[in-house]
Design an enzyme around this catalytic site. Structure first.
Site, mmCIF file in Angstrom:
data_model
loop_
_atom_site.group_PDB
_atom_site.id
_atom_site.type_symbol
_atom_site.label_atom_id
_atom_site.label_comp_id
_atom_site.label_asym_id
_atom_site.label_seq_id
_atom_site.Cartn_x
_atom_site.Cartn_y
_atom_site.Cartn_z
ATOM 1 N N GLU A 1 -6.193 6.915 -0.815
ATOM 2 C CA GLU A 1 -6.055 5.764 0.078
ATOM 3 C C GLU A 1 -6.732 4.533 -0.528
ATOM 4 O O GLU A 1 -6.182 3.429 -0.482
ATOM 5 C CB GLU A 1 -6.648 6.078 1.451
ATOM 6 C CG GLU A 1 -5.888 7.135 2.238
ATOM 7 C CD GLU A 1 -4.440 6.754 2.500
ATOM 8 O OE1 GLU A 1 -4.145 5.533 2.617
ATOM 9 O OE2 GLU A 1 -3.594 7.658 2.586
ATOM 10 N N HIS B 1 1.654 4.449 -2.957
ATOM 11 C CA HIS B 1 1.661 5.916 -2.827
ATOM 12 C C HIS B 1 2.894 6.502 -3.516
ATOM 13 O O HIS B 1 2.808 7.539 -4.180
ATOM 14 C CB HIS B 1 1.681 6.318 -1.350
ATOM 15 C CG HIS B 1 0.347 6.255 -0.675
ATOM 16 N ND1 HIS B 1 -0.786 6.838 -1.197
ATOM 17 C CD2 HIS B 1 -0.024 5.691 0.500
ATOM 18 C CE1 HIS B 1 -1.804 6.638 -0.381
ATOM 19 N NE2 HIS B 1 -1.365 5.941 0.648
ATOM 20 N N HIS C 1 0.844 -1.201 0.000
ATOM 21 C CA HIS C 1 0.000 0.000 0.000
ATOM 22 C C HIS C 1 0.876 1.247 0.000
ATOM 23 O O HIS C 1 0.635 2.187 -0.774
ATOM 24 C CB HIS C 1 -0.909 -0.028 1.232
ATOM 25 C CG HIS C 1 -1.616 1.251 1.509
ATOM 26 N ND1 HIS C 1 -2.953 1.459 1.241
ATOM 27 C CD2 HIS C 1 -1.181 2.431 2.051
ATOM 28 C CE1 HIS C 1 -3.304 2.678 1.586
ATOM 29 N NE2 HIS C 1 -2.237 3.290 2.087
ATOM 30 N N GLU C 2 1.879 1.281 0.860
ATOM 31 C CA GLU C 2 2.731 2.468 0.959
ATOM 32 C C GLU C 2 3.570 2.666 -0.296
ATOM 33 O O GLU C 2 3.769 3.801 -0.757
ATOM 34 C CB GLU C 2 3.636 2.364 2.193
ATOM 35 C CG GLU C 2 2.899 2.342 3.521
ATOM 36 C CD GLU C 2 1.979 3.534 3.714
ATOM 37 O OE1 GLU C 2 2.233 4.601 3.111
ATOM 38 O OE2 GLU C 2 0.999 3.408 4.463
#
Length: 308
Positions: free
Chosen positions: A223, A151, A147-148
């Site tokens: 997100e 980004h 997930h990070e």
């Protein structure tokens, strides 16, 4: 969006472009109004100086975002020798995503969380807390790291920082207008008109409110986009769903002082540092846990249909 093996997200690209355009127009409109207001009072250059100062602050935040964020969380950069398992996970994910490996950091806090920041994929850092490392399984932590890294690949930290310029200028003006109120600033052309500080305060508050809402809407979508991209990269959406549930429930055991100390980083965290608060509001930085779990469940169902 950077060219990696993360799934594309045209919706995120469109939203980031639209928000940048709207906030750019808002910024130009704000400066134009200020030039008109200060022009009547004999100081149009003040508006230009305020605009330049606001852009300067935004540029510094973007350029130093990794250092500022790590300092705010008291995080330290770790080497592969100091954190071999963590580095090993990020190595595998970066190879899978075909992207540069970011620096790796650990923050010593019971807060179960993680974040990524940096002005470019080559100048980024991914940070996890000791709280999240002690709470999640290896598979769940891998989902969080994916997930990070999404980004970073999406470059949405850059967009969020640049998009904050209008809000930064508006905040500076609000403070300046309140300061000006102490001295009763008035238009020189019309002593019976509204004091300049009231006009400036009204314009800056409206600008800040619009900027605030646009950034929160974009923040929530980014997100969801990172959840999607990370889940498709690992092919294990259930692991990320389990991690999000553990992180959310884990907030209840974190001392309130630690939550308060970290709330300035909420927009960067995988989950906000709050407990007992509904996130389904216009002012939240993240979508609700229910929304995120529903999306991951749909991805799990889709992957189940396509897996032989």
């Amino acid at each position: 969006m950077a060219r990696t093996r993360f799934v594309g997200d045209s919706g995120l690209t469109a939203r980031m472009t639209l928000v940048l355009f709207l906030l750019g127009a808002l910024f130009v409109g704000l400066i134009a109004v200020l030039m008109a207001v200060f022009g009547r009072s004999g100081g149009p250059g003040v508006a230009v100086l305020i605009g330049i100062a606001g852009l300067g602050v935004a540029w510094y935040q973007w350029y130093s975002s990794d250092k500022v964020a790590m300092k705010a969380m008291r995080a330290r950069e770790v080497t592969p020798e100091q954190a071999p398992e963590l580095h090993g996970m990020i190595d595998r994910l970066c190879a899978l995503a075909d992207m540069p490996k970011p620096r790796v950091g650990i923050a010593d806090t019971p807060l179960p969380n993680a974040f990524a920041t940096g002005r470019s994929p080559e100048r980024s850092v991914v940070v996890v807390t000791t709280g999240i490392m002690g709470r999640l399984t290896a598979e769940e932590l891998e989902g969080v790291l994916a997930h990070e890294l999404a980004h970073v690949a999406h470059r949405d930290v850059l967009v969020m920082t640049v998009a904050s310029s209008a809000g930064i200028v508006a905040g500076m003006l609000t403070q300046g207008a309140q300061y000006g109120a102490l001295f009763g600033g008035r238009s020189r052309d019309n002593n019976s008109g509204l004091p300049v500080w009231i006009v400036v305060l009204a314009v800056s508050l409206v600008t800040y409110a619009i900027s605030f809402l646009l950034l929160k809407i974009l923040s929530r979508y980014r997100e969801l986009s990172a959840d999607r991209a990370g889940a498709y990269l690992t092919m294990k959406p259930q692991a990320l769903a389990s991690a999000l549930q553990k992180i959310s429930s884990g907030m209840d055991s974190v001392p309130q002082k630690d939550l308060r100390a970290s709330q300035a980083m909420n927009a960067f965290f995988i989950a906000p540092a709050v407990k007992g608060v509904s996130l389904s509001t216009l002012t939240s930085t993240h979508p609700s846990l229910e929304q995120r779990l529903e999306q991951l469940a749909r991805i799990q169902t889709e992957l189940g249909r396509t897996t032989p």
